[in-house]
Scaffold this motif. Structure first.
Motif, short mmCIF file in Angstrom:
data_model
loop_
_atom_site.label_atom_id
_atom_site.label_comp_id
_atom_site.label_asym_id
_atom_site.label_seq_id
_atom_site.Cartn_x
_atom_site.Cartn_y
_atom_site.Cartn_z
N THR A 20 29.13 -52.38 53.95
CA THR A 20 29.75 -53.68 54.16
C THR A 20 28.77 -54.81 53.87
O THR A 20 27.70 -54.89 54.48
CB THR A 20 30.26 -53.81 55.60
OG1 THR A 20 31.14 -52.71 55.90
CG2 THR A 20 31.01 -55.12 55.80
N ALA A 21 29.15 -55.68 52.94
CA ALA A 21 28.40 -56.90 52.65
C ALA A 21 28.97 -58.02 53.50
O ALA A 21 30.18 -58.26 53.50
CB ALA A 21 28.48 -57.24 51.17
N ARG A 22 28.08 -58.73 54.21
CA ARG A 22 28.50 -59.79 55.12
C ARG A 22 27.80 -61.09 54.79
O ARG A 22 26.65 -61.09 54.35
CB ARG A 22 28.18 -59.41 56.57
CG ARG A 22 28.87 -58.15 57.04
CD ARG A 22 28.54 -57.82 58.49
NE ARG A 22 29.24 -56.61 58.93
CZ ARG A 22 30.49 -56.57 59.38
NH1 ARG A 22 31.18 -57.71 59.46
NH2 ARG A 22 31.05 -55.44 59.74
N LYS A 23 28.49 -62.19 55.00
CA LYS A 23 27.88 -63.51 54.89
C LYS A 23 27.39 -63.90 56.26
O LYS A 23 28.17 -64.21 57.17
CB LYS A 23 28.89 -64.52 54.36
CG LYS A 23 28.27 -65.89 54.07
CD LYS A 23 29.28 -66.83 53.41
CE LYS A 23 28.62 -68.15 53.05
NZ LYS A 23 29.59 -69.09 52.39
N GLU A 24 26.07 -63.86 56.46
CA GLU A 24 25.47 -64.16 57.75
C GLU A 24 23.98 -64.42 57.54
O GLU A 24 23.36 -63.88 56.62
CB GLU A 24 25.65 -63.00 58.73
CG GLU A 24 25.06 -61.68 58.26
CD GLU A 24 25.23 -60.55 59.26
OE1 GLU A 24 25.37 -60.83 60.48
OE2 GLU A 24 25.22 -59.38 58.83
N SER A 25 23.41 -65.23 58.37
CA SER A 25 21.99 -65.52 58.31
C SER A 25 21.22 -64.37 58.95
O SER A 25 21.47 -64.01 60.11
CB SER A 25 21.67 -66.83 59.04
OG SER A 25 20.30 -67.11 59.00
N TYR A 26 20.28 -63.78 58.18
CA TYR A 26 19.55 -62.62 58.69
C TYR A 26 18.23 -62.50 57.95
O TYR A 26 18.20 -62.41 56.72
CB TYR A 26 20.38 -61.34 58.50
CG TYR A 26 19.81 -60.11 59.16
CD1 TYR A 26 20.14 -59.80 60.48
CD2 TYR A 26 18.94 -59.27 58.49
CE1 TYR A 26 19.63 -58.67 61.11
CE2 TYR A 26 18.42 -58.14 59.10
CZ TYR A 26 18.76 -57.84 60.41
OH TYR A 26 18.25 -56.72 61.02
N GLN A 27 17.12 -62.54 58.71
CA GLN A 27 15.79 -62.35 58.14
C GLN A 27 15.53 -63.26 56.94
O GLN A 27 14.95 -62.85 55.93
CB GLN A 27 15.59 -60.89 57.74
CG GLN A 27 15.67 -59.90 58.89
CD GLN A 27 14.49 -60.03 59.85
OE1 GLN A 27 13.36 -60.23 59.44
NE2 GLN A 27 14.79 -59.94 61.14
N GLY A 28 15.99 -64.50 57.03
CA GLY A 28 15.75 -65.46 55.98
C GLY A 28 16.71 -65.40 54.81
O GLY A 28 16.57 -66.16 53.84
#
Length: 283
Positions: A98-106
């Motif tokens: 699953t590809a998600r649009k979210e802020s993660y590790q920069g």
């Protein structure tokens, strides 16, 4: 994808830096309604049917996660994690990447990339997976093989066989490619095949290669759409597909093959994998 020089391992773990301008496309063919399955000439040697409880990760006995967000040598936008939010079973016999649009590790997107390195590596045979693809601009799923001698010889000397890659904004096109010394990145040996009568994200399809000494053929739903041999290589180039390779499944977001997502791209996007199976020729 192009090489990443940050780490020796990452230098070669690359998916298909294909030059869209160089893609060749066949005449569109209708999608088969009854995909052909391997016959009695094939003997199953490895498989994952992805049976298990919903939300559990793929088997650690079969799969390893590649974790990182450095672009993977392809200017990808996602951070690949080992979280169940990005790779887990659905409880109905499928793996979901699953590809998600979210802020993660920069990074602004997350996804997953799993492989069988050190778990399962094989030379020759039929490698196939039944997959329902995601869709949307900038979405880049792939099912591919990479030479198990990667750490010793680097990429592209190890060899790379791209069984399936796909641009989410062009859901009726599938590409198969071969990368080796003198024919890698945008100069790979590949073929882009157009289908009619539907889009590849609308249902499951079987993506496969049949790999023999000095010959590899690509199949969609049991129908061959591309085949290559050492005779197709550039003058002086070497065929490097006579040693074990391992399997990789991933969904990239952005990158130089697909370009970035835009406001039309809906998230999350999932690649749903029913099974992965490997066969050898029956004796």
């Amino acid at each position: 994808m192009t090489r990443n020089r940050l780490l020796p391992w990452l230098a070669a773990m690359v998916t298909l830096a294909c030059d869209p301008a160089a893609n060749r496309t066949t005449k569109p063919d209708p999608l088969p309604t009854n995909p052909q399955q391997p016959g009695s000439e094939w003997q199953l040697v490895w498989q994952d049917e992805f049976e298990g409880t919903a939300g559990t990760p793929p088997s650690a006995e079969r799969w390893v996660h590649d974790v990182g967000g450095h672009g993977w040598g392809n200017e990808q936008w996602e951070f690949n994690t080992a979280r169940p939010e990005n790779a887990s079973l659905d409880g109905a016999g499928n793996l979901l990447i699953t590809a998600r649009k979210e802020s993660y590790q920069g990074r602004s997107y997350t996804s997953a990339r799993i492989n069988t390195r050190g778990r399962f590596e094989h030379t020759y045979g039929r490698f196939e997976a039944r997959i329902q693809l995601p869709v949307g601009r900038g979405i880049w799923p792939a099912f591919w093989l990479l030479g198990a001698n990667l750490a010793e010889v680097d990429w592209p000397e190890c060899g790379e066989i791209d069984i399936m890659e796909y641009r989410g904004q062009l859901p009726a096109l599938v590409r198969g490619s071969l990368h080796g010394p003198g024919y890698s990145g945008g100069g790979n040996i590949g073929y882009e095949h157009a289908v009619s009568g539907g889009k590849l994200n609308e249902d499951f399809h079987v993506y496969a290669v049949e790999w023999e000494p000095n010959r590899i053929r690509w199949l969609l739903d049991g129908v061959t759409f591309f085949e290559t041999t050492p005779a197709r290589l550039p003058a002086g180039a070497r065929w490097v597909f006579d040693h074990p390779h391992f399997i990789i499944l991933n969904v990239a977001v952005g990158g130089n093959f697909v370009g970035p997502p835009d406001n039309s791209t809906v998230f999350p996007q999932q690649m749903k994998v029913d099974y992965v199976r490997v066969y050898s020729r029956a004796q």
